[in-house]
Design an enzyme around this catalytic site. Structure first.
Site, PDB file in Angstrom:
ATOM      1  N   TYR A 154      -1.466  -0.519  11.020  1.00  0.00           N
ATOM      2  CA  TYR A 154      -1.542  -1.225   9.775  1.00  0.00           C
ATOM      3  C   TYR A 154      -0.395  -1.005   9.035  1.00  0.00           C
ATOM      4  CZ  TYR A 154      -3.221  -1.389   5.076  1.00  0.00           C
ATOM      5  OH  TYR A 154      -3.357  -1.894   3.705  1.00  0.00           O
TER       6      TYR A 154
ATOM      7  N   LYS B 155       2.632  -3.476   7.313  1.00  0.00           N
ATOM      8  CA  LYS B 155       2.497  -3.588   5.788  1.00  0.00           C
ATOM      9  C   LYS B 155       4.110  -3.209   5.261  1.00  0.00           C
ATOM     10  CE  LYS B 155       0.056  -4.484   3.209  1.00  0.00           C
ATOM     11  NZ  LYS B 155      -0.580  -5.785   2.653  1.00  0.00           N
TER      12      LYS B 155
ATOM     13  N   THR C 197       0.791  -1.143  -0.207  1.00  0.00           N
ATOM     14  CA  THR C 197      -0.027   0.065   0.246  1.00  0.00           C
ATOM     15  C   THR C 197       0.748   1.272  -0.018  1.00  0.00           C
ATOM     16  OG1 THR C 197      -1.270   1.494   1.232  1.00  0.00           O
ATOM     17  CG2 THR C 197      -0.168  -0.465   2.621  1.00  0.00           C
ATOM     18  N   ASP C 198       0.275   2.252  -0.464  1.00  0.00           N
ATOM     19  CA  ASP C 198       1.143   3.630  -0.524  1.00  0.00           C
ATOM     20  C   ASP C 198       1.258   4.251   0.851  1.00  0.00           C
ATOM     21  OD1 ASP C 198      -1.614   4.423  -0.243  1.00  0.00           O
ATOM     22  OD2 ASP C 198      -1.504   5.860  -1.392  1.00  0.00           O
ATOM     23  N   GLU C 199       0.215   3.657   1.822  1.00  0.00           N
ATOM     24  CA  GLU C 199       0.465   4.201   3.174  1.00  0.00           C
ATOM     25  C   GLU C 199       1.741   3.783   3.859  1.00  0.00           C
ATOM     26  OE1 GLU C 199      -3.310   3.410   5.482  1.00  0.00           O
ATOM     27  OE2 GLU C 199      -4.571   3.105   3.594  1.00  0.00           O
TER      28      GLU C 199
HETATM   29  P1  NAD Z   1      -9.839  -7.152   2.924  1.00  0.00           P
HETATM   30  O1  NAD Z   1      -9.639  -7.081   4.226  1.00  0.00           O
HETATM   31  O2  NAD Z   1     -11.067  -6.930   1.918  1.00  0.00           O
HETATM   32  O3  NAD Z   1      -9.402  -8.810   2.412  1.00  0.00           O
HETATM   33  C1  NAD Z   1      -8.516  -9.693   3.312  1.00  0.00           C
HETATM   34  C2  NAD Z   1      -8.771 -11.217   3.190  1.00  0.00           C
HETATM   35  O4  NAD Z   1      -7.757 -11.613   3.538  1.00  0.00           O
HETATM   36  C3  NAD Z   1      -9.920 -11.520   3.739  1.00  0.00           C
HETATM   37  O5  NAD Z   1     -10.718 -12.190   2.726  1.00  0.00           O
HETATM   38  C4  NAD Z   1      -9.389 -12.368   4.852  1.00  0.00           C
HETATM   39  O6  NAD Z   1     -10.453 -13.585   5.083  1.00  0.00           O
HETATM   40  C5  NAD Z   1      -8.123 -12.882   4.226  1.00  0.00           C
HETATM   41  N1  NAD Z   1      -7.339 -13.087   5.619  1.00  0.00           N
HETATM   42  C6  NAD Z   1      -7.162 -12.148   6.689  1.00  0.00           C
HETATM   43  N2  NAD Z   1      -6.224 -12.957   7.484  1.00  0.00           N
HETATM   44  C7  NAD Z   1      -5.808 -13.942   6.860  1.00  0.00           C
HETATM   45  C8  NAD Z   1      -5.030 -14.892   7.099  1.00  0.00           C
HETATM   46  N3  NAD Z   1      -4.243 -14.885   8.363  1.00  0.00           N
HETATM   47  N4  NAD Z   1      -4.551 -16.007   6.558  1.00  0.00           N
HETATM   48  C9  NAD Z   1      -5.628 -16.125   5.383  1.00  0.00           C
HETATM   49  N5  NAD Z   1      -6.357 -15.296   4.788  1.00  0.00           N
HETATM   50  C10 NAD Z   1      -6.590 -14.108   5.692  1.00  0.00           C
HETATM   51  O7  NAD Z   1      -8.609  -6.542   2.245  1.00  0.00           O
HETATM   52  P2  NAD Z   1      -8.421  -5.874   0.674  1.00  0.00           P
HETATM   53  O8  NAD Z   1      -9.009  -4.564   0.860  1.00  0.00           O
HETATM   54  O9  NAD Z   1      -9.023  -6.824  -0.208  1.00  0.00           O
HETATM   55  O10 NAD Z   1      -7.177  -5.538   0.673  1.00  0.00           O
HETATM   56  C11 NAD Z   1      -6.312  -6.582   0.223  1.00  0.00           C
HETATM   57  C12 NAD Z   1      -4.653  -6.306   0.147  1.00  0.00           C
HETATM   58  O11 NAD Z   1      -4.361  -5.170  -0.500  1.00  0.00           O
HETATM   59  C13 NAD Z   1      -3.994  -6.000   1.447  1.00  0.00           C
HETATM   60  O12 NAD Z   1      -2.825  -6.753   1.758  1.00  0.00           O
HETATM   61  C14 NAD Z   1      -3.962  -4.387   1.781  1.00  0.00           C
HETATM   62  O13 NAD Z   1      -2.897  -4.171   2.495  1.00  0.00           O
HETATM   63  C15 NAD Z   1      -3.848  -4.126   0.285  1.00  0.00           C
HETATM   64  N6  NAD Z   1      -4.256  -2.717  -0.159  1.00  0.00           N
HETATM   65  C16 NAD Z   1      -5.594  -2.513  -0.065  1.00  0.00           C
HETATM   66  C17 NAD Z   1      -5.925  -1.545  -0.702  1.00  0.00           C
HETATM   67  C18 NAD Z   1      -7.363  -1.044  -0.550  1.00  0.00           C
HETATM   68  O14 NAD Z   1      -7.645   0.199  -0.676  1.00  0.00           O
HETATM   69  N7  NAD Z   1      -8.561  -1.684   0.224  1.00  0.00           N
HETATM   70  C19 NAD Z   1      -5.143  -0.572  -1.182  1.00  0.00           C
HETATM   71  C20 NAD Z   1      -3.769  -0.791  -1.280  1.00  0.00           C
HETATM   72  C21 NAD Z   1      -3.393  -1.947  -0.624  1.00  0.00           C
HETATM   73  P1  TYD Z   2     -10.567   4.061   4.881  1.00  0.00           P
HETATM   74  O1  TYD Z   2     -11.448   3.533   3.841  1.00  0.00           O
HETATM   75  O2  TYD Z   2     -10.583   3.410   6.357  1.00  0.00           O
HETATM   76  O3  TYD Z   2      -9.134   3.680   4.074  1.00  0.00           O
HETATM   77  P2  TYD Z   2      -7.692   4.400   4.847  1.00  0.00           P
HETATM   78  O4  TYD Z   2      -7.676   4.785   6.076  1.00  0.00           O
HETATM   79  O5  TYD Z   2      -6.661   3.090   4.696  1.00  0.00           O
HETATM   80  O6  TYD Z   2      -7.264   5.253   3.636  1.00  0.00           O
HETATM   81  O7  TYD Z   2     -10.757   5.575   5.039  1.00  0.00           O
HETATM   82  C1  TYD Z   2     -10.748   6.444   3.856  1.00  0.00           C
HETATM   83  C2  TYD Z   2     -10.664   8.024   4.508  1.00  0.00           C
HETATM   84  O8  TYD Z   2     -12.060   8.158   4.916  1.00  0.00           O
HETATM   85  C3  TYD Z   2      -9.779   8.002   5.548  1.00  0.00           C
HETATM   86  O9  TYD Z   2      -9.239   9.402   5.626  1.00  0.00           O
HETATM   87  C4  TYD Z   2     -10.667   8.083   6.841  1.00  0.00           C
HETATM   88  C5  TYD Z   2     -12.091   8.481   6.409  1.00  0.00           C
HETATM   89  N1  TYD Z   2     -13.264   7.927   6.820  1.00  0.00           N
HETATM   90  C6  TYD Z   2     -14.525   8.905   7.045  1.00  0.00           C
HETATM   91  O10 TYD Z   2     -14.165  10.097   7.144  1.00  0.00           O
HETATM   92  N2  TYD Z   2     -15.430   8.344   7.534  1.00  0.00           N
HETATM   93  C7  TYD Z   2     -15.656   6.927   8.067  1.00  0.00           C
HETATM   94  O11 TYD Z   2     -16.831   6.527   8.225  1.00  0.00           O
HETATM   95  C8  TYD Z   2     -14.496   6.193   7.483  1.00  0.00           C
HETATM   96  C9  TYD Z   2     -14.655   4.403   7.687  1.00  0.00           C
HETATM   97  C10 TYD Z   2     -13.355   6.432   6.912  1.00  0.00           C
END
Ligand code: NAD
Ligand code: TYD
Length: 350
Positions: free
Chosen positions: A163, A167, A135-137
């Site tokens: 988090y 990562k 992630t960019d975070e």
């Molecule tokens: P999510 O929380 O929707 O899904 C996570 C999945 O991983 C779930 O199906 C969960 O059951 C599984 N899981 C969790 N712990 C596990 C374990 N110990 N063993 C096996 N499976 C396990 O997450 P997401 O939003 O789909 O993100 C997927 C990946 O992408 C993550 O690594 C996250 O850091 C990265 N990512 C997410 C975003 C975003 O905007 N959502 C952006 C950049 C990177």
């Molecule tokens: P989120 O979807 O949790 O992603 P991340 O924190 O990983 O970027 O949140 C996106 C942005 O939205 C973040 O600045 C927090 C904000 N946020 C709200 O303002 N209200 C909400 O109810 C939630 C869940 C997030």
């Protein structure tokens, strides 16, 4: 036939990636290892369940014996690690769970592929690739006062939440395995994803489902925090491009140049759903709330020829709203639990 082992394929991005890959490439078998935590929804994979090229294994990436067994049995050409605890607010409540899955789980996968791929049967073949979905975070937070500043692949790591710290730590191990053992790896660092099948705890689905239930939007703090949005399908196509065309050892940034403040996004959602512009509440801010994310993905585009297909954010947002409207059975079961969780966090005073 190539075999791709994905972990966390029942989550938001993983399930989109499984569907994306099976629908675009005939010669790929997908094996999905997922622990089915609260964040998973098996219904996200209904459309591929009967596909003979899809297999599901219920298990935890921290279970080292199981992971080794799966790698030995399926002999994947590619491993894509999506499995993670992914919610910043939950990481503030319980950091250790994030170290467990995000760091130790990653090491469990790295050990298994290092040993399987380097065995005499196959010594790091050019087709083998381990991709860490990061992630960019990990780069921390940018200022609103320097709008031209963006994250680059070699920006310093500066994680600020449990988090992002977990990562960043996992990423360091991935790079260490490349240096120490020659493991063919990539890291992708993507910005905030939106689209169908995202858990209702995250920003956009939480607002949309609050409004669908007749409730109000919820903005943390002053609502001016900025995120750089990308449609989940574009993240999936980027992952495939990195996996198949990326240079081993390289880190790729994935983004679509779509910075919006949270307030702008919520205003667009309210408008698209025919609600009043002030149908929302400002709520207690997240501690250590990163102010702004923005990334420069030009190197990824130039090197891999990858381009995001979803360039109209408002159109993508409207489609996403329609998806939640038409698929209430997918999210309703999680909605009350999630709102109760947020209420509990609020009562504990954070
Ligand atoms: P999510 O929380 O929707 O899904 C996570 C999945 O991983 C779930 O199906 C969960 O059951 C599984 N899981 C969790 N712990 C596990 C374990 N110990 N063993 C096996 N499976 C396990 O997450 P997401 O939003 O789909 O993100 C997927 C990946 O992408 C993550 O690594 C996250 O850091 C990265 N990512 C997410 C975003 C975003 O905007 N959502 C952006 C950049 C990177
Ligand atoms: P989120 O979807 O949790 O992603 P991340 O924190 O990983 O970027 O949140 C996106 C942005 O939205 C973040 O600045 C927090 C904000 N946020 C709200 O303002 N209200 C909400 O109810 C939630 C869940 C997030």
């Amino acid at each position: 036939m190539r075999t791709c082992l994905v972990t966390g394929g029942a989550g938001f991005i993983g399930s989109n990636f499984v569907r994306y890959t099976l629908s675009h490439y005939d010669d790929v078998r997908m094996v999905n290892l997922d622990a089915l935590t609260y964040a998973a929804n098996p219904a996200s994979l209904d459309s591929v369940r009967d596909d003979p090229r899809y297999e599901f294994v219920h298990g935890n990436i921290c279970d080292r014996a199981l992971v080794r067994r799966i790698v030995d049995e399926y002999r994947p050409d590619y491993v894509v690690n999506f499995a993670a605890e992914s919610h910043v607010d939950r990481s503030i409540e319980n950091p250790a769970a994030f170290v467990e899955t995000n760091v130790l789980g990653t090491i469990s996968l790295l050990d298994a592929v290092r040993d399987a791929w380097a065995s005499p049967r196959a010594s790091f073949a050019s087709t083998h690739r381990y991709l860490q979905v990061s992630t960019d975070e990990v780069y921390g937070s940018l200022s609103l006062d320097a709008p031209r500043e963006k994250f680059h692949p070699d920006s310093p790591l500066d994680p600020r939440s449990p988090y992002s710290a977990s990562k960043a730590s996992a990423d360091q191990f991935v790079n260490a395995y490349a240096e120490t053992y020659g493991l063919p790896v990539n890291i992708s660092r993507c910005s905030n994803n939106y689209g169908p099948y995202q858990h209702v705890e995250k920003f956009i689905p939480r607002q949309v489902t609050n409004l669908l239930n007749g409730g109000r939007g919820k903005l943390f703090g002053d609502g001016l925090n900025v995120r750089d949005w990308i449609h989940v399908e574009d993240h999936c196509s980027a992952i495939w491009a990195i996996l198949t065309r990326g240079a081993p050892g390289r880190t790729y940034l994935v983004g679509a140049d779509c910075e919006r403040s949270n307030r702008e996004v919520l205003t667009a959602i309210l408008q698209a759903m025919g609600r009043e512009p002030n149908d929302f509440d400002y709520v207690r801010d997240r501690p250590g709330h990163d102010r702004r994310y923005a990334l420069d993905a030009s190197a990824t585009r130039a090197e891999l020829g990858w381009e995001p297909a979803h360039r109209d954010f408002l159109a993508g947002l409207r489609e996403t709203i329609a998806w939640y409207e038409n698929n209430s059975s997918w999210w309703e079961g999680e909605k009350d639990k999630t709102e109760a969780w947020y209420e509990g966090v609020g009562k504990r005073g954070r």
